[in-house]
Design a protein around this motif. Structure first.
Motif, short mmCIF file in Angstrom:
data_model
loop_
_atom_site.label_atom_id
_atom_site.label_comp_id
_atom_site.label_asym_id
_atom_site.label_seq_id
_atom_site.Cartn_x
_atom_site.Cartn_y
_atom_site.Cartn_z
N TYR A 193 0.86 -1.19 0.00
CA TYR A 193 0.00 0.00 0.00
C TYR A 193 0.89 1.23 0.00
N GLY A 194 0.28 2.38 -0.23
CA GLY A 194 1.02 3.63 -0.14
C GLY A 194 2.15 3.77 -1.14
N VAL A 195 2.07 3.06 -2.26
CA VAL A 195 3.13 3.17 -3.28
C VAL A 195 2.70 4.14 -4.38
N PRO A 196 3.64 4.82 -5.03
CA PRO A 196 5.09 4.73 -4.81
C PRO A 196 5.63 5.77 -3.82
N LYS A 197 4.75 6.59 -3.19
CA LYS A 197 5.23 7.68 -2.34
C LYS A 197 4.53 7.67 -0.98
N HIS A 198 4.84 6.64 -0.19
CA HIS A 198 4.35 6.63 1.18
C HIS A 198 4.90 7.86 1.91
N ARG A 199 4.12 8.42 2.82
CA ARG A 199 4.51 9.66 3.50
C ARG A 199 5.85 9.55 4.22
N HIS A 200 6.13 8.38 4.77
CA HIS A 200 7.38 8.23 5.51
C HIS A 200 8.61 8.30 4.62
N LEU A 201 8.42 8.13 3.32
CA LEU A 201 9.55 8.23 2.39
C LEU A 201 10.24 9.58 2.51
#
Length: 352
Positions: free
Chosen positions: A214-222
């Motif tokens: 989930y949260g791909v390709p730019k998860h917030r934690h990145l």
């Protein structure tokens, strides 16, 4: 600090009824150097902690009632410090108010983790609520920023995924052992990482016996992962990060890969990790071939790290495990609190 002749540190938790707030309650009610004087929850205001969380029955301090998150009321308790277990975008306002009233703040939201307000807007979808405060916040990764934490008034406690990725990677990036442009991080998290909210996708029947990215390709934690890696590398670092949801309550297992730089002896990986964490009480190095397992770290503040080298591909493999509510949230924030107030890092945490 000689607490034999000093009073315990009066402490507040703002947002104490969620999963991370509950973990903070558990740790601070048992902390030998803390007096919990305030716990806030709009939904539970007026109820005793033990009424909302019966597991705390008979613990000293569990009769404390939840109160509304009013800065004046929190300050009136005499609290010297406050933990904020609030959603991003909400924490900044109360952090400002408490800092003005002389409290030290440890924020577990994302509001002060990033140095650049534009990056915050890119990843969180709205303007930063207090951009003028970003330069004052310390990114509270205890193994990396202990000196800065000691002098801080506002600590931004790292996210759960970033902790599991950064601690294995930072020594290698700093020493130039790997090609940072080739980093790929795959993480798996328990369902509690999504928070305590009503969401169909988080129902038992939706999560049990299932796993999904989930949260791909730019998860917030990145955003904070790349920020801290860039600082260590001395240049901009961009990586691939793929988080997954797995059917366990808590725990994060992360496998990160990157190309070993030409001419670097693979054993330098283990040597760099040993040098970086020789005196880190909560980093357990499993050595070459060691595969970290979440069952060994849940309900603790430990992160276990193993590594190996794949001669076929030239890639370094880093394996880490932590508790997303512990080392990834509540207990790591308490570790930073201990540093901030001159306590031993392990106070209240070794047998948490």
């Amino acid at each position: 600090m000689d607490l034999g002749i000093m009073e315990r540190i009066k402490t507040a938790i703002v947002g104490a009824s969620g999963y991370t707030g509950q973990e903070l309650l558990r740790l601070l009610l048992l902390h030998p150097d803390v007096e919990l004087v305030a716990a806030t929850s709009r939904q539970e205001a007026g109820k005793a902690l033990s009424e909302v969380f019966p597991r705390f029955l008979s613990l000293p301090g569990a009769e404390l009632p939840f109160i509304e998150p009013d800065p004046d009321a929190i300050a009136a308790t005499g609290a010297s410090a406050a933990f904020l277990a609030l959603p991003h975008g909400v924490a900044a306002e109360i952090a400002q108010a408490l800092l003005k009233r002389g409290l030290k703040v440890i924020d577990l939201s994302a509001d002060f983790r990033l140095r650049d307000a534009a990056v915050y807007k890119e990843f969180y979808g709205h303007d930063h609520p207090a951009p003028e405060m970003l330069d004052d916040a310390v990114y509270g990764l205890p193994e990396i920023r202990a000196k800065e934490i000691r002098e801080a008034h506002l600590i931004a406690s790292p996210g759960c995924y970033p902790t599991s990725i950064l601690l294995p990677l930072l020594p290698l990036v700093k020493d130039g052992l790997i090609d940072a442009a080739t980093i790929v991080a795959n993480s798996m998290s328990g369902v509690s990482g999504a928070g305590k909210k009503a969401d169909v996708s988080l129902l038992f029947c939706e999560c049990n016996e299932s796993a999904r990215a989930y949260g791909v390709p730019k998860h917030r934690h990145l955003s904070e992962i790349e920020q801290e890696l860039s600082i260590a590398a001395g240049e901009k670092v961009v990586i691939t990060f793929i988080p997954h949801l797995i059917p366990v309550n808590s725990g994060i297992a992360t496998t990160t890969t990157a190309m070993l730089r030409k001419g670097v002896d693979p054993d330098a990986i283990g040597e760099a990790l040993e040098a970086a964490y020789a005196d880190a009480p909560f980093v357990r190095l499993l050595g070459k071939g060691g595969c970290a397992d979440t069952k060994n770290v849940t309900r603790t503040n430990f992160i276990d790290i193993g590594w190996t080298y794949d001669e076929r591909t030239g890639r370094v493999l880093l394996m880490s495990a932590e508790d997303n509510l512990g080392k990834g949230a509540g207990s790591q924030a308490v570790q930073a609190f201990n540093i901030l107030f001159g306590l031993t890092q392990t106070d209240g945490l070794h047998f948490a």
